[in-house]
Motif scaffolding. Sequence first.
Motif, PDB file in Angstrom:
ATOM      1  N   GLN A 119      22.119 -10.011 -12.266  1.00  0.00           N
ATOM      2  CA  GLN A 119      21.773 -11.342 -11.790  1.00  0.00           C
ATOM      3  C   GLN A 119      23.000 -12.072 -11.251  1.00  0.00           C
ATOM      4  O   GLN A 119      24.069 -12.051 -11.854  1.00  0.00           O
ATOM      5  CB  GLN A 119      21.127 -12.139 -12.918  1.00  0.00           C
ATOM      6  N   ASN A 120      22.833 -12.676 -10.092  1.00  0.00           N
ATOM      7  CA  ASN A 120      23.885 -13.447  -9.413  1.00  0.00           C
ATOM      8  C   ASN A 120      25.060 -12.593  -8.918  1.00  0.00           C
ATOM      9  O   ASN A 120      26.128 -13.137  -8.623  1.00  0.00           O
ATOM     10  CB  ASN A 120      24.423 -14.562 -10.329  1.00  0.00           C
ATOM     11  N   ARG A 121      24.868 -11.301  -8.816  1.00  0.00           N
ATOM     12  CA  ARG A 121      25.928 -10.441  -8.300  1.00  0.00           C
ATOM     13  C   ARG A 121      25.807 -10.307  -6.780  1.00  0.00           C
ATOM     14  O   ARG A 121      24.710 -10.242  -6.236  1.00  0.00           O
ATOM     15  CB  ARG A 121      25.864  -9.040  -8.914  1.00  0.00           C
ATOM     16  N   PRO A 163      16.983  -4.672  -4.838  1.00  0.00           N
ATOM     17  CA  PRO A 163      17.328  -3.964  -3.597  1.00  0.00           C
ATOM     18  C   PRO A 163      18.253  -4.752  -2.664  1.00  0.00           C
ATOM     19  O   PRO A 163      18.884  -4.156  -1.796  1.00  0.00           O
ATOM     20  CB  PRO A 163      15.966  -3.706  -2.945  1.00  0.00           C
ATOM     21  N   ALA A 164      18.357  -6.065  -2.845  1.00  0.00           N
ATOM     22  CA  ALA A 164      19.211  -6.869  -1.960  1.00  0.00           C
ATOM     23  C   ALA A 164      20.685  -6.808  -2.360  1.00  0.00           C
ATOM     24  O   ALA A 164      21.547  -7.225  -1.589  1.00  0.00           O
ATOM     25  CB  ALA A 164      18.744  -8.326  -1.963  1.00  0.00           C
ATOM     26  N   GLY A 172      21.414  -3.215 -18.472  1.00  0.00           N
ATOM     27  CA  GLY A 172      20.084  -3.690 -18.108  1.00  0.00           C
ATOM     28  C   GLY A 172      20.114  -4.502 -16.832  1.00  0.00           C
ATOM     29  O   GLY A 172      21.179  -4.827 -16.298  1.00  0.00           O
ATOM     30  N   ALA A 173      18.926  -4.853 -16.348  1.00  0.00           N
ATOM     31  CA  ALA A 173      18.809  -5.563 -15.077  1.00  0.00           C
ATOM     32  C   ALA A 173      19.460  -6.934 -15.120  1.00  0.00           C
ATOM     33  O   ALA A 173      19.920  -7.439 -14.093  1.00  0.00           O
ATOM     34  CB  ALA A 173      17.333  -5.684 -14.692  1.00  0.00           C
ATOM     35  N   ALA A 184      20.147   4.041 -11.203  1.00  0.00           N
ATOM     36  CA  ALA A 184      19.431   3.747  -9.954  1.00  0.00           C
ATOM     37  C   ALA A 184      18.099   3.068 -10.215  1.00  0.00           C
ATOM     38  O   ALA A 184      17.625   2.274  -9.392  1.00  0.00           O
ATOM     39  CB  ALA A 184      19.218   5.029  -9.156  1.00  0.00           C
ATOM     40  N   ALA A 185      17.475   3.355 -11.368  1.00  0.00           N
ATOM     41  CA  ALA A 185      16.205   2.723 -11.694  1.00  0.00           C
ATOM     42  C   ALA A 185      16.380   1.218 -11.870  1.00  0.00           C
ATOM     43  O   ALA A 185      15.481   0.431 -11.558  1.00  0.00           O
ATOM     44  CB  ALA A 185      15.622   3.342 -12.964  1.00  0.00           C
TER      45      ALA A 185
END
Length: 217
Positions: A39-41, A63-64, A34-35, A56-57
Amino acid sequence: MNILIIGDEQNFISLQRKGGLVAHTVERTDSLKGAEALQNRDLVIDLQFDAHPENAAVYAQYPAIPVLAGVVKTSLQTVKKTYGCTLIGCNWLPGFIDMPVTEISLLEAIQQPVLAAIMQQLGWEYELVQDAVGMVTPRVVCMIINEAYMAAETNTASREDIDVAMKLGTNYPMGPFEWSKKIGIKEVYEVLAAVYTATGNERYAISELLEKEARKN
């Protein structure tokens, strides 16, 4: 860098052989759940993207965060069109992961300085190739393996003799059947099928023997 690596243990070990990871914070997971995992990567290395393009979804939500994704059996253009996500395509096919030079494709020129910075931090060498199904090296190697299977089908020579002939005659590090074992015959089949579908070129029409062995795996 804080790096998330998505892939099984065997492919992760291959990636570690490239070096450069010990200086960073690295977490490995078998699958992208999951999204929240992003985080923090600072970087994601997706070794199994070809098998899970739906990842990809999730990447599209961040996107950063640059993603070095295994994009051999599809193209970055297709991923962009389907998921609205711009990735950095890498040859993460088994058997190629620990190669000293990583084959990479980009969709946009603006990605080049980002890629260069990542590779400098990891200490990895790379070569840019055109965005195309099969990339360059996997396409060529899999085609050679396919031709070797065609020769074996007609009893032109034994597998062992074909391997020896290719190594002695072309100075290849491995013969085509040795390559097929290292990559995995199912992977070879899927690359050939993807390239044949994309190009319609009969050079990639799959040997019946190769297809038969791939379907057993």
